[in-house]
Design a protein around this motif. Structure first.
Motif, PDB file in Angstrom:
ATOM      1  N   MET A  11       3.083   0.056   4.278  1.00 43.91           N
ATOM      2  CA  MET A  11       2.932   1.518   4.282  1.00 43.91           C
ATOM      3  C   MET A  11       4.162   2.199   4.861  1.00 43.91           C
ATOM      4  N   LEU A  12       4.673   1.638   5.960  1.00 42.76           N
ATOM      5  CA  LEU A  12       5.858   2.218   6.582  1.00 42.76           C
ATOM      6  C   LEU A  12       7.067   2.115   5.659  1.00 42.76           C
ATOM      7  N   GLU A  13       7.186   1.001   4.944  1.00 42.96           N
ATOM      8  CA  GLU A  13       8.299   0.822   4.014  1.00 42.96           C
ATOM      9  C   GLU A  13       8.204   1.806   2.863  1.00 42.96           C
ATOM     10  N   LEU A  14       6.985   2.045   2.367  1.00 47.24           N
ATOM     11  CA  LEU A  14       6.793   3.019   1.291  1.00 47.24           C
ATOM     12  C   LEU A  14       7.131   4.430   1.775  1.00 47.24           C
ATOM     13  N   GLN A  15       6.760   4.743   3.012  1.00 44.52           N
ATOM     14  CA  GLN A  15       7.069   6.061   3.548  1.00 44.52           C
ATOM     15  C   GLN A  15       8.562   6.230   3.769  1.00 44.52           C
ATOM     16  N   ARG A  16       9.236   5.138   4.139  1.00 44.01           N
ATOM     17  CA  ARG A  16      10.668   5.208   4.405  1.00 44.01           C
ATOM     18  C   ARG A  16      11.491   5.243   3.131  1.00 44.01           C
ATOM     19  N   SER A  17      11.113   4.429   2.138  1.00 37.67           N
ATOM     20  CA  SER A  17      11.951   4.237   0.957  1.00 37.67           C
ATOM     21  C   SER A  17      11.506   5.026  -0.266  1.00 37.67           C
ATOM     22  N   LYS A  18      10.367   5.700  -0.186  1.00 36.61           N
ATOM     23  CA  LYS A  18       9.858   6.539  -1.276  1.00 36.61           C
ATOM     24  C   LYS A  18       9.341   5.721  -2.458  1.00 36.61           C
ATOM     25  N   VAL A  19      10.186   4.907  -3.090  1.00 30.58           N
ATOM     26  CA  VAL A  19       9.757   4.070  -4.216  1.00 30.58           C
ATOM     27  C   VAL A  19      10.295   2.657  -3.989  1.00 30.58           C
ATOM     28  N   VAL A  20       9.386   1.658  -4.040  1.00 33.05           N
ATOM     29  CA  VAL A  20       9.781   0.275  -3.791  1.00 33.05           C
ATOM     30  C   VAL A  20       9.091  -0.641  -4.797  1.00 33.05           C
ATOM     31  N   ARG A  21       9.838  -1.582  -5.346  1.00 42.71           N
ATOM     32  CA  ARG A  21       9.257  -2.554  -6.273  1.00 42.71           C
ATOM     33  C   ARG A  21       8.526  -3.651  -5.504  1.00 42.71           C
ATOM     34  N   ALA A  22       7.529  -4.240  -6.161  1.00 40.24           N
ATOM     35  CA  ALA A  22       6.780  -5.333  -5.541  1.00 40.24           C
ATOM     36  C   ALA A  22       7.711  -6.495  -5.208  1.00 40.24           C
ATOM     37  N   GLU A  23       8.695  -6.735  -6.077  1.00 50.05           N
ATOM     38  CA  GLU A  23       9.629  -7.832  -5.837  1.00 50.05           C
ATOM     39  C   GLU A  23      10.438  -7.601  -4.552  1.00 50.05           C
ATOM     40  N   ASP A  24      10.842  -6.336  -4.325  1.00 49.48           N
ATOM     41  CA  ASP A  24      11.611  -6.019  -3.119  1.00 49.48           C
ATOM     42  C   ASP A  24      10.750  -6.156  -1.875  1.00 49.48           C
ATOM     43  N   LEU A  25       9.490  -5.717  -1.956  1.00 52.71           N
ATOM     44  CA  LEU A  25       8.571  -5.873  -0.823  1.00 52.71           C
ATOM     45  C   LEU A  25       8.347  -7.351  -0.518  1.00 52.71           C
ATOM     46  N   ALA A  26       8.218  -8.148  -1.547  1.00 50.04           N
ATOM     47  CA  ALA A  26       8.025  -9.585  -1.348  1.00 50.04           C
ATOM     48  C   ALA A  26       9.235 -10.198  -0.653  1.00 50.04           C
ATOM     49  N   SER A  27      10.427  -9.742  -1.013  1.00 49.23           N
ATOM     50  CA  SER A  27      11.645 -10.254  -0.375  1.00 49.23           C
ATOM     51  C   SER A  27      11.726  -9.823   1.085  1.00 49.23           C
ATOM     52  N   ILE A  28      11.383  -8.564   1.361  1.00 46.32           N
ATOM     53  CA  ILE A  28      11.456  -8.047   2.734  1.00 46.32           C
ATOM     54  C   ILE A  28      10.510  -8.805   3.650  1.00 46.32           C
ATOM     55  N   PHE A  29       9.300  -9.046   3.191  1.00 51.80           N
ATOM     56  CA  PHE A  29       8.275  -9.648   4.041  1.00 51.80           C
ATOM     57  C   PHE A  29       8.093 -11.148   3.808  1.00 51.80           C
ATOM     58  N   GLY A  57       8.030   0.905  -9.532  1.00 53.84           N
ATOM     59  CA  GLY A  57       7.556   0.433  -8.251  1.00 53.84           C
ATOM     60  C   GLY A  57       6.434   1.278  -7.698  1.00 53.84           C
ATOM     61  N   TYR A  58       6.203   1.130  -6.411  1.00 59.04           N
ATOM     62  CA  TYR A  58       5.116   1.830  -5.735  1.00 59.04           C
ATOM     63  C   TYR A  58       5.674   2.933  -4.845  1.00 59.04           C
ATOM     64  N   SER A  59       4.847   3.989  -4.650  1.00 60.86           N
ATOM     65  CA  SER A  59       5.217   5.073  -3.756  1.00 60.86           C
ATOM     66  C   SER A  59       3.951   5.684  -3.174  1.00 60.86           C
ATOM     67  N   LEU A  60       4.092   6.374  -2.061  1.00 64.77           N
ATOM     68  CA  LEU A  60       2.982   7.124  -1.475  1.00 64.77           C
ATOM     69  C   LEU A  60       2.923   8.500  -2.120  1.00 64.77           C
ATOM     70  N   ILE A  61       1.728   9.018  -2.311  1.00 67.23           N
ATOM     71  CA  ILE A  61       1.580  10.339  -2.883  1.00 67.23           C
ATOM     72  C   ILE A  61       2.268  11.357  -1.987  1.00 67.23           C
ATOM     73  N   GLU A  62       2.939  12.330  -2.590  1.00 66.15           N
ATOM     74  CA  GLU A  62       3.711  13.307  -1.826  1.00 66.15           C
ATOM     75  C   GLU A  62       2.818  14.050  -0.830  1.00 66.15           C
TER      76      GLU A  62
END
Length: 315
Positions: A11-29, A57-62
């Protein structure tokens, strides 16, 4: 990282980066993409408004934010530079923790505070940070230099050079355009363009007096980045020293920057130094006493003899 911690971090990564791919999240974590899919689904079921765009990718609703923590720009810089230091200096576990902490902090900063704190961090580096022993004057100069960098204002000061001119004078008045600060072995170094020399020079805050922030402004050259900056190596003079092997570690610790190579010989350790001026090594060689002998250049051997004679007269 357990599932609950990872989902909060997502959630924090989505809030920070706006749009993130699942592949990038998998790499980060450091997990699988399938696990990220399950985490996203779990968060959605808990009511977190996550949007998914195929191929993007994924993002949080504005407008959706986690509960904020209030930081001023200065507080954010203090905390984030702490994570930078830990990431540079400590072991792998702390490196991972520092990266995670930085992501969390950046995610909750308001955009204006985030941008200002990033700008400040880009002007300061921590290199080989030791235990700095700074006077009140140095701390004041550090603050003045930092503000001048941020406001793009020039500085004027009297500088005590390491090596004297031909007339023996070591003091010089300079006007400089400050680009950034670096902490090197406990000493704050100001990287700046010197109007007198018409090039980038390094100035120790401890050797400055009469520092003044001027009204004159300057522009940092396009493409200059303190994190990528590397000074030109203008060391062209060679010094050969024969040392007792027992002090090899002391030589390496105190003169690592100047050392080019070492060679073990029957009569000792041959150390090859590269310097701008042979006199740069004078104080080090005198400190090593009878455990070393300068082989060349002859001018430095002569200077060592002169200093030894002066010492002998005092004792």
């Amino acid at each position: 990282m357990n599932k609950t911690d990872r989902q909060l971090a997502i959630m924090l990564e989505l809030q920070r980066s706006k749009v993130v791919r699942a592949e990038d999240l998998a790499s980060i974590f450091e997990t699988s993409v399938r696990t990220i899919y399950r985490d996203i689904q779990a968060l959605s079921e808990m009511g977190v408004p996550i949007l998914g765009a195929p191929g993007q990718g994924y993002s949080l609703i504005e407008g959706y934010f986690l509960p904020p923590v209030g930081f001023s720009a200065e507080e954010a810089v203090a905390v984030l530079m702490g994570t930078d230091f830990i990431e540079q200096r400590l072991d792998g576990d702390y490196v991972s923790a520092a990266k995670a902490a930085r992501r969390k902090i950046e995610a909750i900063l308001p955009e204006t505070v985030h941008d200002e704190s990033m700008r400040v961090r880009e002007t300061m580096r921590l290199l080989q940070a030791g235990e700095p022993v700074t006077s009140l004057r140095e701390k004041d100069y550090l603050g003045q230099a930092r503000r001048a960098i941020m406001e793009l204002r020039k500085l004027r000061m009297t500088y005590l050079k390491k090596m004297p001119e031909a007339d023996g004078n070591r003091k010089s008045t300079r006007e400089i355009a400050p680009y950034g600060l670096a902490l090197v072995q406990g000493n704050w170094i100001l990287i700046a363009r010197c109007d007198l020399r018409q090039e980038i020079r390094h100035f120790r805050l401890s050797r400055m007096t009469g520092l003044t922030v001027l009204e004159d402004r300057f522009l940092i050259p396009n493409g200059f980045n303190l994190n990528n900056y590397r000074p030109l190596d203008d060391r062209n003079e060679r010094v050969l020293v024969l040392a007792h092997p027992e002090i090899a570690d002391k030589i390496a610790e105190t003169c690592h920057y100047y050392m080019e190579s070492t060679e073990e010989r029957k009569d000792g350790l041959l150390v090859n130094f590269l310097v701008r001026q042979p006199e740069e090594l004078l104080s080090y060689i005198l400190g090593w006493g009878g455990n070393v002998e300068v082989l060349e250049p002859e001018s430095l051997r002569h200077r060592i003899r002169e200093e030894a004679e002066k010492i002998l007269k005092r004792y």
